[in-house]
Motif scaffolding. Sequence first.
Motif, PDB file in Angstrom:
ATOM      1  N   TRP A  30      12.430  -7.891  -8.460  1.00 37.60           N
ATOM      2  CA  TRP A  30      12.709  -7.018  -7.348  1.00 37.60           C
ATOM      3  C   TRP A  30      13.150  -5.439  -8.132  1.00 37.60           C
ATOM      4  N   PHE A  31      12.522  -4.674  -7.653  1.00 40.36           N
ATOM      5  CA  PHE A  31      12.919  -3.172  -8.225  1.00 40.36           C
ATOM      6  C   PHE A  31      13.149  -2.423  -6.882  1.00 40.36           C
ATOM      7  N   ASN A  32      14.181  -1.491  -7.194  1.00 39.85           N
ATOM      8  CA  ASN A  32      14.473  -0.410  -6.401  1.00 39.85           C
ATOM      9  C   ASN A  32      13.475   0.563  -6.344  1.00 39.85           C
ATOM     10  N   VAL A  33      12.594   0.879  -5.112  1.00 37.34           N
ATOM     11  CA  VAL A  33      11.704   1.841  -5.067  1.00 37.34           C
ATOM     12  C   VAL A  33      12.051   3.041  -5.493  1.00 37.34           C
ATOM     13  N   ALA A  34      13.222   3.846  -5.204  1.00 31.71           N
ATOM     14  CA  ALA A  34      13.388   5.191  -5.402  1.00 31.71           C
ATOM     15  C   ALA A  34      13.661   5.472  -6.695  1.00 31.71           C
TER      16      ALA A  34
ATOM     17  N   SER B 195       0.778  -1.157  -0.039  1.00 26.96           N
ATOM     18  CA  SER B 195       0.099  -0.085   0.101  1.00 26.96           C
ATOM     19  C   SER B 195       0.881   1.224  -0.073  1.00 26.96           C
ATOM     20  N   ASP B 196       2.111   0.931   0.455  1.00 24.31           N
ATOM     21  CA  ASP B 196       2.972   2.142   0.389  1.00 24.31           C
ATOM     22  C   ASP B 196       4.473   1.789  -0.036  1.00 24.31           C
ATOM     23  N   PRO B 197       4.915   1.791  -1.085  1.00 23.43           N
ATOM     24  CA  PRO B 197       6.148   1.240  -1.528  1.00 23.43           C
ATOM     25  C   PRO B 197       7.409   1.943  -0.949  1.00 23.43           C
ATOM     26  N   TYR B 198       7.015   3.371  -0.517  1.00 25.27           N
ATOM     27  CA  TYR B 198       8.190   4.127   0.090  1.00 25.27           C
ATOM     28  C   TYR B 198       8.397   3.540   1.537  1.00 25.27           C
ATOM     29  N   ALA B 199       7.941   2.641   2.049  1.00 18.94           N
ATOM     30  CA  ALA B 199       7.860   1.953   3.356  1.00 18.94           C
ATOM     31  C   ALA B 199       9.101   0.743   3.029  1.00 18.94           C
ATOM     32  N   PHE B 200       9.490   0.698   1.636  1.00 20.84           N
ATOM     33  CA  PHE B 200      10.573  -0.290   1.614  1.00 20.84           C
ATOM     34  C   PHE B 200      11.571   0.308   0.539  1.00 20.84           C
ATOM     35  N   ASP B 201      12.852  -0.306   0.527  1.00 20.78           N
ATOM     36  CA  ASP B 201      14.023  -0.119  -0.286  1.00 20.78           C
ATOM     37  C   ASP B 201      13.509  -0.624  -1.526  1.00 20.78           C
TER      38      ASP B 201
ATOM     39  N   ILE C 173      11.051  -3.560  -3.746  1.00 22.25           N
ATOM     40  CA  ILE C 173       9.604  -4.316  -3.774  1.00 22.25           C
ATOM     41  C   ILE C 173       9.350  -5.454  -4.897  1.00 22.25           C
ATOM     42  N   MET C 174       8.852  -6.408  -4.757  1.00 22.45           N
ATOM     43  CA  MET C 174       8.737  -7.574  -5.659  1.00 22.45           C
ATOM     44  C   MET C 174       7.484  -7.498  -6.516  1.00 22.45           C
ATOM     45  N   SER C 175       7.441  -7.532  -7.866  1.00 29.17           N
ATOM     46  CA  SER C 175       6.162  -7.512  -8.478  1.00 29.17           C
ATOM     47  C   SER C 175       5.572  -9.007  -8.303  1.00 29.17           C
TER      48      SER C 175
END
Length: 499
Positions: free
Chosen positions: A287-291, A272-278, A280-282
């Motif tokens: 895996w992808f870097n959130v920033a 629900s909030d990708p910026y809570a993680f470094d 995330i996995m599709s």
Amino acid sequence: MKYSVLFAAVIGLLLTACSNEEWDRHYNNTDVVLSDKSLADCIKDQAELSTFYHMIEIAGYEELLNSPQSLTVWAPTNSALASLNPATMDSTTVRELVENHISRFSYITTGLQREKIFLLSNKALWFAQNGSDFQFGTGTLVDKNQVARNGILHTINQYQPYNPNLWELLNRMDGIDSLQAYINSLIVTDEFDNTVNYLLENYASLDDEDSTYTVVIPDDAAWTKAFQSSLSYHTLYYKDGENVSLKKTGPNLSPQYAKAALINHLFFSKVSDPYAFDSIMSTNKAWFNVANLFQGANKYTASNGVLYKTDSLRMAPHESWQRPIVVEAEEPRFGRNNINNNLYFRSSEGTGYETSGDKYIVMEPTVTGGVSKVSVIFPIPNVLSATYDIYCVFVPERIANSVDPKPNKIDVGITFRKATGIYQPTTFTSVVKGIVTSADSITKVRLGRATFPWATPYDGTTNSVEVKLRIDNAVSTSQTTTMSRTMRIDCVIFEPVVN
């Protein structure tokens, strides 16, 4: 018979007790004002609800609110709807707003603490007591428990906007026409006349109100740029109206594979909030870097998650569509073929050696002469029109022979469709010769590098797998005292070369 009657009587008493408790919960209330009017009449007769009643007329819900069905309506007052003008709103928006204030079954405030209400809009809002007040969503009840002959009417001081889910939001958003055209092309009618939405079934259930997703969406300019890049990796050999490797006539399927690759990693479940993680996995396990992924993207909130619209799809090919291809040696479905040997499956569990999935294959020679080589051919599925480094993971003889383990000597060849379109499935071009493997440790051996002019997507048949890697045991008869002609292999890996 006596005991059966007694049992039935006990069950009847229990059911009566449950029914009375449920009745008390929803209907017994000293605050309830009885009426023989329908819900439609109750709303129509109250001047402060005239705007909402006009919306009911536009939405075509008069008939339902006059019907004998049991319903609850949370009607916004005129002042709550003062910012809206039904005359200038499109009918879909009006209908969704009306549906967002009506629920099946009757709900009163007596005994209420907090209850999730499922509405005709397929949304859910909380109905709860808050001190001496009662809340419906973000609105406060200004009048409550008006009983009509077909349900309950409450009035509230704030209307509850219809919040589209991610699937609805995708189809309503401006500036993403290219994506919308593609995802809606994935809605088809099957042979039984059922509508099937392949995106919702295979990628993400974006219409499910009980799920939570984060979605990243390219705008039209970003889609066009990413599509051209993807297309260069998904170039199928197409000749005379046929997609040759797939044995399919009709239009060139390269664009379809390129578009499918673009949406493969746009969806992230339970985030629900990708910026809570470094990172995330599709939903398709990348895996992808959130920033980096969400840099500069605009955020939109839906009822079941968040959507980020970006002007640049920040997914490198090796992160998304050109991922490593790993073929486990024990996997037979692509058409693996062994020559001059008996092939066995073995487990590495408990040996002190770690293989993928704790499995590997052993190829025991069935011929004694060094002229007839012990060989295995691995078909490699889903190779793209790109460049790969090729590896094989060899398992040492020490896993089975700790006394006098010997290494292997390996020759490697490959075959694939050439740029000219010529394909010779049994003619292998040498990649490397004379590689000596370790007798003592598992080794990932780089066999070479190859550039493939044509993509060969796997369609479930072995005919579609045109890239084949042949591994030969090159130990001659004179070398058998120091080298082994028995091969052990864990897997073959095609790793994309990053430009």
